[in-house]
Write an enzyme that holds these catalytic residues in place. Sequence first.
Site, PDB file in Angstrom:
ATOM      1  N   GLU A   1       0.861  -1.047  -0.064  1.00  0.00           N
ATOM      2  CA  GLU A   1      -0.064   0.067  -0.022  1.00  0.00           C
ATOM      3  C   GLU A   1       0.890   1.154   0.057  1.00  0.00           C
ATOM      4  O   GLU A   1       1.725   1.241   0.916  1.00  0.00           O
ATOM      5  CB  GLU A   1      -0.886  -0.021   1.303  1.00  0.00           C
ATOM      6  CG  GLU A   1      -1.881   1.030   1.451  1.00  0.00           C
ATOM      7  CD  GLU A   1      -2.552   1.206   2.404  1.00  0.00           C
ATOM      8  OE1 GLU A   1      -2.571   0.212   3.412  1.00  0.00           O
ATOM      9  OE2 GLU A   1      -3.337   2.235   2.744  1.00  0.00           O
TER      10      GLU A   1
ATOM     11  N   ASP B   1      -4.843  10.794   8.846  1.00  0.00           N
ATOM     12  CA  ASP B   1      -3.557  10.370   9.477  1.00  0.00           C
ATOM     13  C   ASP B   1      -2.859  10.727  10.473  1.00  0.00           C
ATOM     14  O   ASP B   1      -3.085  11.921  10.841  1.00  0.00           O
ATOM     15  CB  ASP B   1      -2.271  10.341   8.199  1.00  0.00           C
ATOM     16  CG  ASP B   1      -2.618   9.265   7.117  1.00  0.00           C
ATOM     17  OD1 ASP B   1      -2.627   8.194   7.428  1.00  0.00           O
ATOM     18  OD2 ASP B   1      -2.884   9.815   6.135  1.00  0.00           O
TER      19      ASP B   1
END
Lengths: 266, 402
Positions: A49, A60
Amino acid sequence: MSRIEKVFSDLKEQNKKALVTFVTAGDPDHQTSDDIVKQLSKSGADIIELGMPFSDPMADGPSIQRANIRALNAGATLIKTLQIVKSFRVIDASTPIVLMGYFNPIHHYGTERFVLEAKESGVDGLIIVDVPPEEDSELNEPMRKSGLDLIRLVTPTTDPARLDLILNSASGFLYYVSIAGVTGTKSADVQTVGSHITQIRQKTDMPIVVGFGIKTPDDAKTMSEVADGIVVGSALVDTIEKFESAEKSITDLSEQVNALAGAIQA
Amino acid sequence: MTQNSFKHGPDENGHFGIYGGRYVAETLMPLILSVEKAYNEIKTDQTFWDQFNYLSKDYVGRPSPLYYAEATTKHLGGAKIYFKRDELNHTGAHKINHCLGQVLLAKKMGKTRIIAETGAGQHGVATATVCALFDLPCTVFMGAEDVERQKPNVFRMKLLGAEVVPVTSGSATLKDAMNEALRHWVSHVDDTFYIIGTVAGPHPYPEMVRDFQSVIGKEVKEQIMEREGRMPDSLVACIGGGSNAMGLFYPFLDDKDTRLVGVEAGGHGVNTDQHAASITGGSAGILHGMRSYFLQDDDGQITEAHSISAGLDYPGIGPEHAGLHDQKRVEYVSVTDDEALEAFQLCSKLEGIIPALEPSHAFAHVIKMAPKLPADHILVMNLCGRGDKDIFTVADKLGVTI
């Protein structure tokens, strides 16, 4: 059979779980990142990924935020991310690569053009964090045409009605976000995750991987028992952060991935 | 509501034309949908609006006056100029209007904690104020750089009982504060309500904040009828995210003879890379849960905004403005830091009103447009905030040591 389907079907035959490794493209710089991606599959990653750097990575936590900044400061762009994928495909034709990121850079590049070029570069799927099913019409059509998988996130807050909506447009595999939170912070309770995954399995045969908060080989082993695979991101990105001070090297990263792969396949 | 109305946005998915929507992570989607459901319920809940109106009147001090700026009118020698005095509200700006509405909604939803983002600190102060009023714990995210630049407002928020969290991620300014508030919200979905500070963010925020701010335009309609017996010819308001402008413009959107002008912050000029004019100097994109206009580079990375006014220093604009721009219903223009600074001083001397640097942008545009208009042209400018907070910035720019 797509690369993603093949990985999961091979693993299933061997009764094994998938190790999905996340790193940010271009972190800490283009060349090192190119080397890192190649090293990941050699060290035991089943799926890569690759984060597409963005100035405002809202889902994030601090580790991956800093990775985005390092990559952007080193000149990362969407085109350079695709170059990393192309370069990887020269040496590895079978390990799936999934790009993860936010919609704005893709929209700015031109959604159709990007999907096309991603496919040509050897990308297998996209995870676009800030495009829920309600807003995905612009992405869906070009992705279906090109055969790229639209990998969807399912979270602890997803109710049954939303799950149906998500499954409608999802393909490749499902990414179960184990906590309500951002990447690399708290860890989930495996029983809670397990019971959610059991519920999801009643509605789909798609492979399910679990991510967020999985850091150590022990975490990886525990969580892999309730899913088809696990995602490790922030823990790897933390290692890459230490490249600059020479405290860690690509060899350490390789050993870290190796240990994670060993733990879930034991 | 007719087919040709400009007021029928957003549609059921929160779109204003192609703008708006809900571009958020899956974790937040159920929460956003529950806010929307709750908001739709209170739209027709008379008890809710009775309380909103009561507090608007006795706590905020509404209606704010519509003031005929005679000295300015004479000085500029053109249009007849009125100021909508939203700087007289409690806390000194229009932000309190949408904070009051949102905190009442949060209470209604049974939420027990409030979070907010702030740039200059005005929205943070307004949020901390309503949280003090309703005894709710309040956490305000503020860019570390802004915490340093806006110390008086940081202290105000603390006096009001709020926790101020300096945000060091990214560029450590308003957009990063909003990122951080969204990250915090994702991690506290059960008990927390996010009070967004402008007509931006995912649906239903742009609609909801607009509706709470529309009190400005509704009052202007009544007040101008009383004073002039007719609708104004033009309305002028400054725009960062666009909450005061949307609040003033919305009730007038279908009054086709009323010209609407939004003034963006041109910083050092929209042809430089130092401005905050998302429409006049940006392009379409997706950030903070919405599709709208943003400042961005060739790779689609969001760039830093710059303005002398911290309250306009945001690299995006509310999606309804983006739609109104495309439909050409509102004209979007920009004025520079220097023009705003001059306007700030002129308004102070002419009218004895020290405006905030934000409406000083609107006033700078009024200075340009009013002289070219006839004496029977009625112009209303939203004086949406007072300038006490800005005296340090202005003194610094003028080379004065306080």
